[in-house]
Design a protein around this motif. Sequence first.
Motif, PDB file in Angstrom:
ATOM      1  N   SER A 115       0.838  -1.208   0.000  1.00  0.00           N
ATOM      2  CA  SER A 115       0.000   0.000   0.000  1.00  0.00           C
ATOM      3  C   SER A 115       0.868   1.251   0.000  1.00  0.00           C
ATOM      4  O   SER A 115       0.593   2.210  -0.737  1.00  0.00           O
ATOM      5  CB  SER A 115      -0.928   0.013   1.219  1.00  0.00           C
ATOM      6  OG  SER A 115      -1.858  -1.028   1.146  1.00  0.00           O
ATOM      7  N   ALA A 116       1.918   1.257   0.820  1.00  0.00           N
ATOM      8  CA  ALA A 116       2.824   2.407   0.868  1.00  0.00           C
ATOM      9  C   ALA A 116       3.527   2.599  -0.469  1.00  0.00           C
ATOM     10  O   ALA A 116       3.694   3.728  -0.943  1.00  0.00           O
ATOM     11  CB  ALA A 116       3.842   2.226   1.990  1.00  0.00           C
ATOM     12  N   TRP A 117       3.922   1.505  -1.096  1.00  0.00           N
ATOM     13  CA  TRP A 117       4.596   1.578  -2.388  1.00  0.00           C
ATOM     14  C   TRP A 117       3.642   2.139  -3.453  1.00  0.00           C
ATOM     15  O   TRP A 117       4.021   3.009  -4.240  1.00  0.00           O
ATOM     16  CB  TRP A 117       5.092   0.191  -2.792  1.00  0.00           C
ATOM     17  CG  TRP A 117       5.634   0.111  -4.178  1.00  0.00           C
ATOM     18  CD1 TRP A 117       6.734   0.757  -4.676  1.00  0.00           C
ATOM     19  CD2 TRP A 117       5.091  -0.659  -5.256  1.00  0.00           C
ATOM     20  NE1 TRP A 117       6.908   0.427  -6.004  1.00  0.00           N
ATOM     21  CE2 TRP A 117       5.914  -0.442  -6.387  1.00  0.00           C
ATOM     22  CE3 TRP A 117       4.009  -1.517  -5.371  1.00  0.00           C
ATOM     23  CZ2 TRP A 117       5.669  -1.045  -7.608  1.00  0.00           C
ATOM     24  CZ3 TRP A 117       3.772  -2.125  -6.592  1.00  0.00           C
ATOM     25  CH2 TRP A 117       4.599  -1.882  -7.693  1.00  0.00           C
ATOM     26  N   LEU A 118       2.412   1.663  -3.475  1.00  0.00           N
ATOM     27  CA  LEU A 118       1.455   2.078  -4.502  1.00  0.00           C
ATOM     28  C   LEU A 118       0.841   3.450  -4.244  1.00  0.00           C
ATOM     29  O   LEU A 118       0.567   4.205  -5.178  1.00  0.00           O
ATOM     30  CB  LEU A 118       0.329   1.048  -4.618  1.00  0.00           C
ATOM     31  CG  LEU A 118       0.720  -0.292  -5.208  1.00  0.00           C
ATOM     32  CD1 LEU A 118      -0.391  -1.315  -5.015  1.00  0.00           C
ATOM     33  CD2 LEU A 118       1.075  -0.149  -6.681  1.00  0.00           C
ATOM     34  N   ARG A 161      -0.747   8.555   0.971  1.00  0.00           N
ATOM     35  CA  ARG A 161      -2.177   8.213   1.042  1.00  0.00           C
ATOM     36  C   ARG A 161      -2.411   6.871   1.728  1.00  0.00           C
ATOM     37  O   ARG A 161      -3.520   6.580   2.163  1.00  0.00           O
ATOM     38  CB  ARG A 161      -2.806   8.202  -0.352  1.00  0.00           C
ATOM     39  CG  ARG A 161      -2.817   9.555  -1.023  1.00  0.00           C
ATOM     40  CD  ARG A 161      -3.558   9.582  -2.366  1.00  0.00           C
ATOM     41  NE  ARG A 161      -3.598   8.351  -3.106  1.00  0.00           N
ATOM     42  CZ  ARG A 161      -2.702   7.969  -4.027  1.00  0.00           C
ATOM     43  NH1 ARG A 161      -1.663   8.732  -4.307  1.00  0.00           N
ATOM     44  NH2 ARG A 161      -2.849   6.830  -4.672  1.00  0.00           N
ATOM     45  N   ALA A 162      -1.381   6.049   1.830  1.00  0.00           N
ATOM     46  CA  ALA A 162      -1.519   4.749   2.509  1.00  0.00           C
ATOM     47  C   ALA A 162      -1.846   4.927   3.985  1.00  0.00           C
ATOM     48  O   ALA A 162      -2.518   4.074   4.576  1.00  0.00           O
ATOM     49  CB  ALA A 162      -0.245   3.923   2.348  1.00  0.00           C
ATOM     50  N   ILE A 163      -1.386   6.013   4.589  1.00  0.00           N
ATOM     51  CA  ILE A 163      -1.637   6.211   6.023  1.00  0.00           C
ATOM     52  C   ILE A 163      -3.137   6.317   6.303  1.00  0.00           C
ATOM     53  O   ILE A 163      -3.679   5.511   7.068  1.00  0.00           O
ATOM     54  CB  ILE A 163      -0.834   7.406   6.579  1.00  0.00           C
ATOM     55  CG1 ILE A 163       0.667   7.088   6.509  1.00  0.00           C
ATOM     56  CG2 ILE A 163      -1.262   7.733   8.014  1.00  0.00           C
ATOM     57  CD1 ILE A 163       1.584   8.265   6.844  1.00  0.00           C
ATOM     58  N   PRO A 164      -3.845   7.288   5.709  1.00  0.00           N
ATOM     59  CA  PRO A 164      -5.295   7.319   5.970  1.00  0.00           C
ATOM     60  C   PRO A 164      -6.042   6.143   5.365  1.00  0.00           C
ATOM     61  O   PRO A 164      -7.096   5.745   5.875  1.00  0.00           O
ATOM     62  CB  PRO A 164      -5.756   8.652   5.368  1.00  0.00           C
ATOM     63  CG  PRO A 164      -4.704   9.023   4.378  1.00  0.00           C
ATOM     64  CD  PRO A 164      -3.419   8.428   4.888  1.00  0.00           C
ATOM     65  N   ALA A 165      -5.509   5.568   4.281  1.00  0.00           N
ATOM     66  CA  ALA A 165      -6.192   4.431   3.647  1.00  0.00           C
ATOM     67  C   ALA A 165      -6.150   3.193   4.528  1.00  0.00           C
ATOM     68  O   ALA A 165      -7.107   2.417   4.573  1.00  0.00           O
ATOM     69  CB  ALA A 165      -5.578   4.139   2.281  1.00  0.00           C
ATOM     70  N   VAL A 185       5.274   3.644   9.259  1.00  0.00           N
ATOM     71  CA  VAL A 185       6.674   3.299   9.011  1.00  0.00           C
ATOM     72  C   VAL A 185       6.949   2.994   7.536  1.00  0.00           C
ATOM     73  O   VAL A 185       7.951   3.459   6.977  1.00  0.00           O
ATOM     74  CB  VAL A 185       7.141   2.153   9.931  1.00  0.00           C
ATOM     75  CG1 VAL A 185       8.498   1.620   9.503  1.00  0.00           C
ATOM     76  CG2 VAL A 185       7.203   2.636  11.370  1.00  0.00           C
ATOM     77  N   ALA A 186       6.101   2.241   6.880  1.00  0.00           N
ATOM     78  CA  ALA A 186       6.355   1.902   5.468  1.00  0.00           C
ATOM     79  C   ALA A 186       6.348   3.149   4.572  1.00  0.00           C
ATOM     80  O   ALA A 186       7.300   3.343   3.801  1.00  0.00           O
ATOM     81  CB  ALA A 186       5.381   0.838   4.975  1.00  0.00           C
ATOM     82  N   PRO A 187       5.337   4.020   4.643  1.00  0.00           N
ATOM     83  CA  PRO A 187       5.395   5.224   3.804  1.00  0.00           C
ATOM     84  C   PRO A 187       6.603   6.113   4.123  1.00  0.00           C
ATOM     85  O   PRO A 187       7.259   6.619   3.216  1.00  0.00           O
ATOM     86  CB  PRO A 187       4.082   5.962   4.101  1.00  0.00           C
ATOM     87  CG  PRO A 187       3.169   4.937   4.651  1.00  0.00           C
ATOM     88  CD  PRO A 187       4.040   3.926   5.342  1.00  0.00           C
ATOM     89  N   VAL A 188       6.906   6.283   5.401  1.00  0.00           N
ATOM     90  CA  VAL A 188       8.062   7.107   5.783  1.00  0.00           C
ATOM     91  C   VAL A 188       9.339   6.514   5.197  1.00  0.00           C
ATOM     92  O   VAL A 188      10.203   7.242   4.688  1.00  0.00           O
ATOM     93  CB  VAL A 188       8.155   7.247   7.322  1.00  0.00           C
ATOM     94  CG1 VAL A 188       9.497   7.820   7.749  1.00  0.00           C
ATOM     95  CG2 VAL A 188       7.015   8.116   7.843  1.00  0.00           C
ATOM     96  N   THR A 189       9.465   5.194   5.229  1.00  0.00           N
ATOM     97  CA  THR A 189      10.658   4.535   4.699  1.00  0.00           C
ATOM     98  C   THR A 189      10.783   4.757   3.194  1.00  0.00           C
ATOM     99  O   THR A 189      11.862   5.101   2.694  1.00  0.00           O
ATOM    100  CB  THR A 189      10.642   3.033   5.026  1.00  0.00           C
ATOM    101  OG1 THR A 189      10.565   2.871   6.442  1.00  0.00           O
ATOM    102  CG2 THR A 189      11.888   2.341   4.510  1.00  0.00           C
ATOM    103  N   PHE A 190       9.694   4.566   2.439  1.00  0.00           N
ATOM    104  CA  PHE A 190       9.740   4.794   0.999  1.00  0.00           C
ATOM    105  C   PHE A 190      10.122   6.241   0.678  1.00  0.00           C
ATOM    106  O   PHE A 190      10.913   6.491  -0.236  1.00  0.00           O
ATOM    107  CB  PHE A 190       8.406   4.443   0.335  1.00  0.00           C
ATOM    108  CG  PHE A 190       8.254   2.987  -0.007  1.00  0.00           C
ATOM    109  CD1 PHE A 190       8.920   2.447  -1.097  1.00  0.00           C
ATOM    110  CD2 PHE A 190       7.455   2.163   0.757  1.00  0.00           C
ATOM    111  CE1 PHE A 190       8.777   1.105  -1.429  1.00  0.00           C
ATOM    112  CE2 PHE A 190       7.304   0.815   0.441  1.00  0.00           C
ATOM    113  CZ  PHE A 190       7.977   0.285  -0.648  1.00  0.00           C
TER     114      PHE A 190
END
Length: 175
Positions: free
Chosen positions: A49-52, A56-60, A92-97
């Motif tokens: 989700s974070a990659w795609l 927006r993955a956070i609220p999604a 964590v995943a979105p921040v990392t990307f």
Amino acid sequence: METTIASSVYFLAVAFTFLIVIPVQNILFPEYPSRASLLFLPHGVRVLSAWLMGWRAIPALLPGVIAAFTYVAGWDAFLPSRLAAIVVAVSVAPVTFFALRAAGWNLFPSVGRSPCWICILVVGALTSVLMSALTNLAFGTSAVEFVAYLIGDMSGLFFGLLALIYLFRLVDRAH
């Protein structure tokens, strides 16, 4: 729409993990000391989700993560340690990307560029280490749990990637 999809897939992955994977794991490995799943599919949902979706993955994912924590822990999902774990799970995943993109390694999908699946696995491993460390800090769990989370996260991401690759191929064939 993407919130409905991401949160639903996340919640279904958690339900599948707790209703099917963990009971089978307990039968196959009764001496296994950890309560962590060795196949944690929700990690794959978080990373993909974070990659795609990027930020927006956070609220999604947030509604699905809150629902999953409530499903697993009941009202204890709203204890400070669990609220911290919810924040970790969605961020964590979105921040990392984005941190990797800022460092010059942009892995986000782009027209005309094939996905680097191995790179996404590497990011998944990095996010797993970060999430496990932060979650273990929040819950005060042992090193055995850290290793179990890492194994479960990576296997969950691997199978999530396989499913996504298969889905992309089906979509390509349909066009």
